[in-house]
Design a protein around this motif. Structure first.
Motif, short mmCIF file in Angstrom:
data_model
loop_
_atom_site.label_atom_id
_atom_site.label_comp_id
_atom_site.label_asym_id
_atom_site.label_seq_id
_atom_site.Cartn_x
_atom_site.Cartn_y
_atom_site.Cartn_z
N ILE A 1 0.82 -1.20 0.00
CA ILE A 1 0.00 0.00 0.00
C ILE A 1 0.87 1.27 0.00
CG2 ILE A 1 -0.33 0.41 2.48
CD1 ILE A 1 -3.25 0.65 2.01
N VAL A 2 1.98 1.24 0.72
CA VAL A 2 2.87 2.40 0.74
C VAL A 2 3.53 2.55 -0.63
CG1 VAL A 2 4.97 3.40 1.73
CG2 VAL A 2 3.29 2.36 3.22
N GLY A 3 3.99 1.42 -1.17
CA GLY A 3 4.61 1.45 -2.49
C GLY A 3 3.67 2.05 -3.52
N ASP A 4 2.44 1.61 -3.44
CA ASP A 4 1.40 2.09 -4.34
C ASP A 4 1.20 3.60 -4.22
OD1 ASP A 4 0.06 0.44 -6.12
OD2 ASP A 4 -1.87 1.06 -5.24
N SER A 5 1.19 4.07 -2.96
CA SER A 5 0.92 5.49 -2.75
C SER A 5 2.08 6.34 -3.26
CB SER A 5 0.66 5.78 -1.26
OG SER A 5 1.86 5.95 -0.56
N ILE A 6 3.29 5.78 -3.20
CA ILE A 6 4.44 6.52 -3.72
C ILE A 6 4.34 6.65 -5.25
CG2 ILE A 6 6.95 6.47 -4.09
CD1 ILE A 6 7.18 5.11 -1.32
N ILE A 7 4.02 5.52 -5.87
CA ILE A 7 3.95 5.52 -7.34
C ILE A 7 2.86 6.45 -7.84
CG2 ILE A 7 3.38 4.09 -9.37
CD1 ILE A 7 4.65 1.73 -7.68
N LYS A 8 1.70 6.37 -7.19
CA LYS A 8 0.57 7.18 -7.64
C LYS A 8 0.57 8.58 -7.03
CE LYS A 8 -2.51 3.29 -8.44
NZ LYS A 8 -3.28 2.35 -7.60
N ASN A 9 1.55 8.81 -6.14
CA ASN A 9 1.61 10.07 -5.42
C ASN A 9 0.27 10.38 -4.73
OD1 ASN A 9 3.03 12.27 -4.49
ND2 ASN A 9 2.30 13.61 -6.13
N ASN A 10 -0.22 9.34 -4.09
CA ASN A 10 -1.53 9.42 -3.48
C ASN A 10 -1.40 9.12 -1.98
OD1 ASN A 10 -4.27 9.60 -3.26
ND2 ASN A 10 -4.63 7.47 -3.89
N PRO A 11 -1.48 10.16 -1.14
CA PRO A 11 -1.25 9.93 0.29
C PRO A 11 -2.25 8.95 0.91
CG PRO A 11 -1.84 12.24 -0.15
CD PRO A 11 -1.77 11.56 -1.47
N LEU A 12 -1.78 8.23 1.91
CA LEU A 12 -2.64 7.28 2.61
C LEU A 12 -3.51 8.03 3.61
CD1 LEU A 12 -0.04 4.52 3.51
CD2 LEU A 12 -1.70 4.46 1.65
N LYS A 13 -4.65 7.42 3.94
CA LYS A 13 -5.50 7.95 4.99
C LYS A 13 -5.21 7.17 6.25
CE LYS A 13 -9.82 9.84 3.38
NZ LYS A 13 -11.27 9.69 3.46
N VAL A 14 -4.60 7.84 7.21
CA VAL A 14 -4.23 7.15 8.44
C VAL A 14 -5.19 7.57 9.55
CG1 VAL A 14 -2.39 6.67 10.07
CG2 VAL A 14 -1.85 7.24 7.69
N LYS A 15 -5.90 6.58 10.06
CA LYS A 15 -6.95 6.88 11.03
C LYS A 15 -6.45 6.72 12.47
CE LYS A 15 -11.02 4.62 12.96
NZ LYS A 15 -11.58 3.27 13.16
N LEU A 16 -6.88 7.66 13.28
CA LEU A 16 -6.66 7.51 14.72
C LEU A 16 -7.91 7.99 15.42
CD1 LEU A 16 -4.84 6.96 17.21
CD2 LEU A 16 -4.15 9.35 17.10
N GLY A 17 -8.45 7.15 16.27
CA GLY A 17 -9.64 7.54 17.03
C GLY A 17 -9.26 7.87 18.45
N LEU A 18 -9.76 8.98 18.93
CA LEU A 18 -9.50 9.35 20.33
C LEU A 18 -10.83 9.55 21.05
CD1 LEU A 18 -6.73 12.09 19.90
CD2 LEU A 18 -6.42 9.75 20.67
N ASP A 19 -10.97 8.88 22.17
CA ASP A 19 -12.17 9.07 22.97
C ASP A 19 -11.90 10.09 24.05
OD1 ASP A 19 -13.47 7.25 21.47
OD2 ASP A 19 -13.84 5.79 23.08
N PRO A 20 -12.58 11.21 24.02
CA PRO A 20 -12.31 12.24 25.02
C PRO A 20 -12.95 11.93 26.37
CG PRO A 20 -13.95 13.01 23.44
CD PRO A 20 -13.60 11.62 23.05
N THR A 21 -12.41 10.92 27.03
CA THR A 21 -12.98 10.53 28.32
C THR A 21 -12.35 11.28 29.48
OG1 THR A 21 -11.45 8.69 28.25
CG2 THR A 21 -13.73 8.23 27.68
#
Length: 410
Positions: free
Chosen positions: A28-48
């Motif tokens: 997936i990283v290789g692909d994003s480099i070739i296509k110059n298409n950034p990855l969507k990196v998800k992080l969820g935070l619960d504001p507890t």
RNA sequence: GGAGGAGUGCCCGAGUGGUCAAAGGGAGCAGACUGUAAAUCUGCCGGCGCAGCCUUCAGAGGUUCAAAUCCUCUCUCCUCCA
């Protein structure tokens, strides 16, 4: 974007506990480099809770590294999920939070999180945006994709089930909601602590089931607290808060045991992997003084949270107090005026208690007998000492090495 | 609903009538040392103007010259059974 695949993978992998799966990540990283298409990196935070500490910043740092490599972050505020509370690692149901509390927490939380993240490359969303609009039918549809047996594979559920402790059906919903978040934002990668592994995997499964490419799960180890053994947490009192004063952070970082220093470098800094390996080697071989490495660590952490100026100042103050045993510049003032009623003299024990240096007369006496109390650098030897109040103005009252108060009598 | 067990100082935990302000460990504080507030070693660690006194062992009563320890009731938690 960083074009070198090897380099990207090395940086992403630094400090991680686990990557599921490494092979998919490469593709997936290789692909994003070739296509110059950034990855969507998800992080969820619960504001507890309203404040975050360095333990929380481990995943934020990793996310920032992704951003620095040219990828995009999708930061999900779990305002909806926070209401239930993640049961991960819990042995009992946790109390529900009110919407108001959650909103308040979310505000301070985000402010602190953006000390680490690059706002330009962050998409900020709340999961209530999609979760609250699901109909009961939608939810039934989702739940039919998961089985009880699968849920019970998760360790904490398994333990509770075996131990005949209650598991609310609602708690089963938490992993499902988090998984659905991944579907909603079409995540390529999801970050989380090791305790999140199950939830991250559920996301993969649901995405696959719903015709999306499964996300890569990247888990980060749990950061040890300043005691070096327990995980960092507020309730254990071994935490370093991101909103604490720079000088306080500097000192606390300096106080971590030497043997967890490299973990801190790996998890809390974004130094290049080679640099970290060098530091690690030096420490192992004993060729460099560990305190120098620790100073560097402290400075970097403060730089991220504040500025390099603040880092420098904090270090200077540290040296002032501990290396040269001098008195720092900014000392908290203590107004004695309100505490005295017509007397012209004050008993040293009383002064210590009134100024908050000691909790009780007994403690004050103890401190004096241990030789811990100084006035303007001069040790107090006699616990019966009476002081002329007029002579005390602007004098520095000191307890131990690191507690100072400036007395004001006007 | 029934049977049994447990509640001790900031936390863990010993203590079953006097020698108990209560062992031990952890945390904390201080001192020494150092490379740092690491590590190590030492001391302190309920309150009180303190060679004495006062209040503590879930809570309330009681027995006794004497109770953390015995009795009664109450509250809370746990285990097993239904």
């Amino acid at each position: 974007m960083e074009k070198d695949l090897e380099k990207q993978l090395q940086i992403i992998g630094m400090g991680t506990e686990d990557i599921l799966t490494m092979k998919e990540l490469e593709i997936i990283v290789g692909d994003s480099i070739i296509k110059n298409n950034p990855l969507k990196v998800k992080l969820g935070l619960d504001p507890t809770a309203p404040d975050i500490h360095l333990g929380h910043t481990v995943v934020l740092n990793k996310l920032r590294q992704f951003q620095d490599l040219g990828h995009n972050a999708v930061l999900i505020i779990g305002d909806y999920t926070a209401r239930i509370g993640d049961p991960s690692g819990r042995s009992s149901l946790r109390p529900e939070l009110s919407n108001k509390e959650i909103d308040r927490n979310a505000k301070t939380y985000m402010k602190q999180a953006f000390k680490i993240l690059d706002p330009e490359k962050t998409e900020l969303v709340k999961n209530s945006e999609w979760l609250k609009n699901l109909s009961f039918e939608d939810i039934l549809g989702l739940t039919s994709r998961f089985t009880v047996a699968r849920m019970l594979e998760r360790d904490d559920f398994k333990k509770r089930f075996k131990g005949n402790l209650p598991i609310a059906i609602m708690e089963f919903m938490y992993p499902i909601m988090q998984a659905y978040d991944s579907v909603a934002v079409e995540a390529d990668v999801e970050l989380g602590g090791t305790d999140q592994r199950f939830n991250l995997l559920m996301g993969r499964e649901l995405q696959k089931d719903m015709g999306q490419k499964p996300q890569i799960a990247v888990t980060m180890p749990i950061l040890a607290g300043t005691d070096g053994t327990e995980k960092m947490s507020k309730s254990l009192g071994n935490y370093i808060g991101v909103s604490e004063k720079p000088s306080e952070i500097f000192g606390k970082v300096m106080s971590i045991p030497d043997n967890i220093m490299t973990d801190y470098f790996k998890l809390l800094t974004r130094l290049r992997p080679e640099e970290i390996f060098d530091i690690e080697e030096d420490i192992k071989k004993g060729s460099a003084n560990p305190s120098i490495a620790k100073r560097k660590l402290s400075r970097i952490i403060i730089e991220y949270l504040y500025s390099s100026d603040d880092a420098e100042k904090a270090e200077k103050e540290f040296d002032l107090i501990f290396k040269r045993k001098e008195i720092p510049e900014d000392i908290e003032k203590f107004n004695l005026k309100g505490k005295i009623a017509g007397n012209s003299r004050i008993w040293i024990v009383k002064l210590l208690v009134d100024s908050g240096m000691a909790k009780s007369n007994g403690e004050a006496r103890r401190l004096i007998s241990q030789g811990a109390v100084k006035i303007n650098g001069k040790k107090v030897e006699d616990e019966n000492l009476e002081l002329e109040i007029d002579s005390l103005n602007e004098k520095i009252l000191q307890r131990g090495k690191r507690h100072f108060k400036k007395i004001m009598t006007v």
